[in-house]
Design a protein around this motif. Structure first.
Motif, PDB file in Angstrom:
ATOM      1  N   ARG A   1       0.844  -1.194   0.000  1.00 56.33           N
ATOM      2  CA  ARG A   1       0.000   0.000   0.000  1.00 56.33           C
ATOM      3  C   ARG A   1       0.879   1.242   0.000  1.00 56.33           C
ATOM      4  O   ARG A   1       2.044   1.212   0.385  1.00 56.33           O
ATOM      5  CB  ARG A   1      -0.909   0.043   1.237  1.00 56.33           C
ATOM      6  CG  ARG A   1      -1.892  -1.113   1.344  1.00 56.33           C
ATOM      7  CD  ARG A   1      -2.903  -1.097   0.208  1.00 56.33           C
ATOM      8  NE  ARG A   1      -3.994  -2.008   0.408  1.00 56.33           N
ATOM      9  CZ  ARG A   1      -4.048  -3.252  -0.067  1.00 56.33           C
ATOM     10  NH1 ARG A   1      -3.054  -3.729  -0.758  1.00 56.33           N
ATOM     11  NH2 ARG A   1      -5.103  -4.005   0.150  1.00 56.33           N
ATOM     12  N   GLN A   2       0.289   2.360  -0.394  1.00 53.74           N
ATOM     13  CA  GLN A   2       0.955   3.657  -0.343  1.00 53.74           C
ATOM     14  C   GLN A   2       0.336   4.470   0.780  1.00 53.74           C
ATOM     15  O   GLN A   2      -0.847   4.316   1.086  1.00 53.74           O
ATOM     16  CB  GLN A   2       0.771   4.418  -1.654  1.00 53.74           C
ATOM     17  CG  GLN A   2       1.528   3.841  -2.816  1.00 53.74           C
ATOM     18  CD  GLN A   2       1.301   4.642  -4.092  1.00 53.74           C
ATOM     19  OE1 GLN A   2       0.226   5.180  -4.312  1.00 53.74           O
ATOM     20  NE2 GLN A   2       2.312   4.693  -4.930  1.00 53.74           N
TER      21      GLN A   2
ATOM     22  N   ALA B   1      -2.517  13.064   8.211  1.00 56.66           N
ATOM     23  CA  ALA B   1      -2.553  14.334   8.949  1.00 56.66           C
ATOM     24  C   ALA B   1      -3.920  14.551   9.571  1.00 56.66           C
ATOM     25  O   ALA B   1      -4.030  14.877  10.760  1.00 56.66           O
ATOM     26  CB  ALA B   1      -2.197  15.489   8.015  1.00 56.66           C
ATOM     27  N   GLN B   2      -4.958  14.361   8.777  1.00 55.57           N
ATOM     28  CA  GLN B   2      -6.325  14.593   9.248  1.00 55.57           C
ATOM     29  C   GLN B   2      -6.681  13.652  10.401  1.00 55.57           C
ATOM     30  O   GLN B   2      -7.250  14.078  11.401  1.00 55.57           O
ATOM     31  CB  GLN B   2      -7.298  14.394   8.092  1.00 55.57           C
ATOM     32  CG  GLN B   2      -8.738  14.608   8.465  1.00 55.57           C
ATOM     33  CD  GLN B   2      -9.674  14.304   7.301  1.00 55.57           C
ATOM     34  OE1 GLN B   2      -9.409  13.436   6.484  1.00 55.57           O
ATOM     35  NE2 GLN B   2     -10.770  15.026   7.247  1.00 55.57           N
ATOM     36  N   LEU B   3      -6.323  12.374  10.288  1.00 56.25           N
ATOM     37  CA  LEU B   3      -6.709  11.393  11.297  1.00 56.25           C
ATOM     38  C   LEU B   3      -6.007  11.595  12.636  1.00 56.25           C
ATOM     39  O   LEU B   3      -6.533  11.170  13.670  1.00 56.25           O
ATOM     40  CB  LEU B   3      -6.456   9.974  10.785  1.00 56.25           C
ATOM     41  CG  LEU B   3      -7.397   9.509   9.674  1.00 56.25           C
ATOM     42  CD1 LEU B   3      -6.933   8.190   9.085  1.00 56.25           C
ATOM     43  CD2 LEU B   3      -8.828   9.396  10.195  1.00 56.25           C
TER      44      LEU B   3
ATOM     45  N   ASP C   1      -1.048   1.231  10.363  1.00 57.81           N
ATOM     46  CA  ASP C   1      -2.285   0.908   9.660  1.00 57.81           C
ATOM     47  C   ASP C   1      -2.778  -0.474  10.103  1.00 57.81           C
ATOM     48  O   ASP C   1      -2.031  -1.451  10.029  1.00 57.81           O
ATOM     49  CB  ASP C   1      -2.028   0.906   8.150  1.00 57.81           C
ATOM     50  CG  ASP C   1      -3.317   0.854   7.368  1.00 57.81           C
ATOM     51  OD1 ASP C   1      -4.117  -0.078   7.597  1.00 57.81           O
ATOM     52  OD2 ASP C   1      -3.537   1.745   6.541  1.00 57.81           O
ATOM     53  N   PRO C   2      -4.016  -0.583  10.572  1.00 56.93           N
ATOM     54  CA  PRO C   2      -4.523  -1.867  11.069  1.00 56.93           C
ATOM     55  C   PRO C   2      -4.547  -2.973  10.015  1.00 56.93           C
ATOM     56  O   PRO C   2      -4.500  -4.156  10.368  1.00 56.93           O
ATOM     57  CB  PRO C   2      -5.935  -1.544  11.573  1.00 56.93           C
ATOM     58  CG  PRO C   2      -6.282  -0.219  11.002  1.00 56.93           C
ATOM     59  CD  PRO C   2      -5.012   0.486  10.683  1.00 56.93           C
TER      60      PRO C   2
ATOM     61  N   ALA D   1      -4.353   5.060   7.110  1.00 53.93           N
ATOM     62  CA  ALA D   1      -3.993   6.168   6.209  1.00 53.93           C
ATOM     63  C   ALA D   1      -3.255   5.619   5.004  1.00 53.93           C
ATOM     64  O   ALA D   1      -2.095   5.898   4.765  1.00 53.93           O
ATOM     65  CB  ALA D   1      -3.141   7.189   6.953  1.00 53.93           C
ATOM     66  N   ARG D   2      -3.948   4.785   4.237  1.00 57.05           N
ATOM     67  CA  ARG D   2      -3.320   4.111   3.099  1.00 57.05           C
ATOM     68  C   ARG D   2      -4.174   4.215   1.857  1.00 57.05           C
ATOM     69  O   ARG D   2      -5.342   4.556   1.910  1.00 57.05           O
ATOM     70  CB  ARG D   2      -3.121   2.640   3.421  1.00 57.05           C
ATOM     71  CG  ARG D   2      -4.471   1.917   3.450  1.00 57.05           C
ATOM     72  CD  ARG D   2      -4.398   0.467   3.775  1.00 57.05           C
ATOM     73  NE  ARG D   2      -5.101   0.060   4.960  1.00 57.05           N
ATOM     74  CZ  ARG D   2      -6.416   0.027   5.104  1.00 57.05           C
ATOM     75  NH1 ARG D   2      -7.199   0.454   4.156  1.00 57.05           N
ATOM     76  NH2 ARG D   2      -6.959  -0.401   6.208  1.00 57.05           N
TER      77      ARG D   2
END
Length: 175
Positions: free
Chosen positions: A74-75, A82-84, A123-124, A162-163
């Motif tokens: 993933r990227q 930033a938002q999260l 990232d979960p 965030a991916r």
């Protein structure tokens, strides 16, 4: 200015894993720069790879360095990151910041923060698909394959999705 961390990160990591009775193994291999190549050498799936990115998040009164961990297939979506976590924008940290905060070169950063100024988020998805994660362990020629639950127990990352998927030209062209 960031107070630099000075330590042999590989040895520090192994000492931590041993002290915490983690289930892991170390693989020594040729230093390669691509996630796909190192996953093949390790004998692991690309999505098991824990890619570590040192980012800088700013805005809303925040000025924070973040170690973002995501699956190697993933990227990162830096705007979403930033938002999260409460910021407005995020960017990759400079090579000097990466060195000071991790004592590692790009590509060798393990998914652990050993610096008080480096917030750890992960990232979960990385933990949902595989029982083990794989990562370069402070060195481009050494990897650790670590039990996923042990990683979560020891590192205690904030879980932040965030991916985005990789966009592959050949996959798109084949459709």
């Amino acid at each position: 200015m960031i107070e630099p961390i000075t330590a042999d990160i590989h040895q520090r990591l192994l000492a931590l894993l041993d002290a915490e009775l983690a289930r892991y193994r170390v693989i020594e291999h040729e230093a390669v720069g691509k996630c796909e190549a190192v996953s093949e050498i390790r004998g692991t799936a690309l999505g098991q790879g824990a890619k570590a990115l040192v980012c800088k998040v700013k805005g809303n009164g925040m000025n924070q360095h973040v170690l973002a961990i995501l699956p190697a297939d993933r990227q990162a979506d830096l705007g979403k990151l930033a938002q999260l976590i409460g910021g407005v924008k995020a960017s990759l940290a400079s090579p000097a910041e990466v060195d000071a905060l991790t004592a590692c070169v790009f590509g060798a950063i393990p998914p652990f923060s050993f610096h008080h100024a480096l917030r750890l988020v992960a990232d979960p998805l990385l933990f949902e698909r595989f029982d083990e994660i794989a990562f370069n362990a402070g060195s481009l020629d050494k990897s650790v394959i670590l039990n996923t639950q042990d990683y979560l127990r020891i590192a205690k990352p904030e879980l932040v999705a965030a991916r985005r998927r990789f966009h592959c030209f050949f996959a798109s062209a084949a459709r």
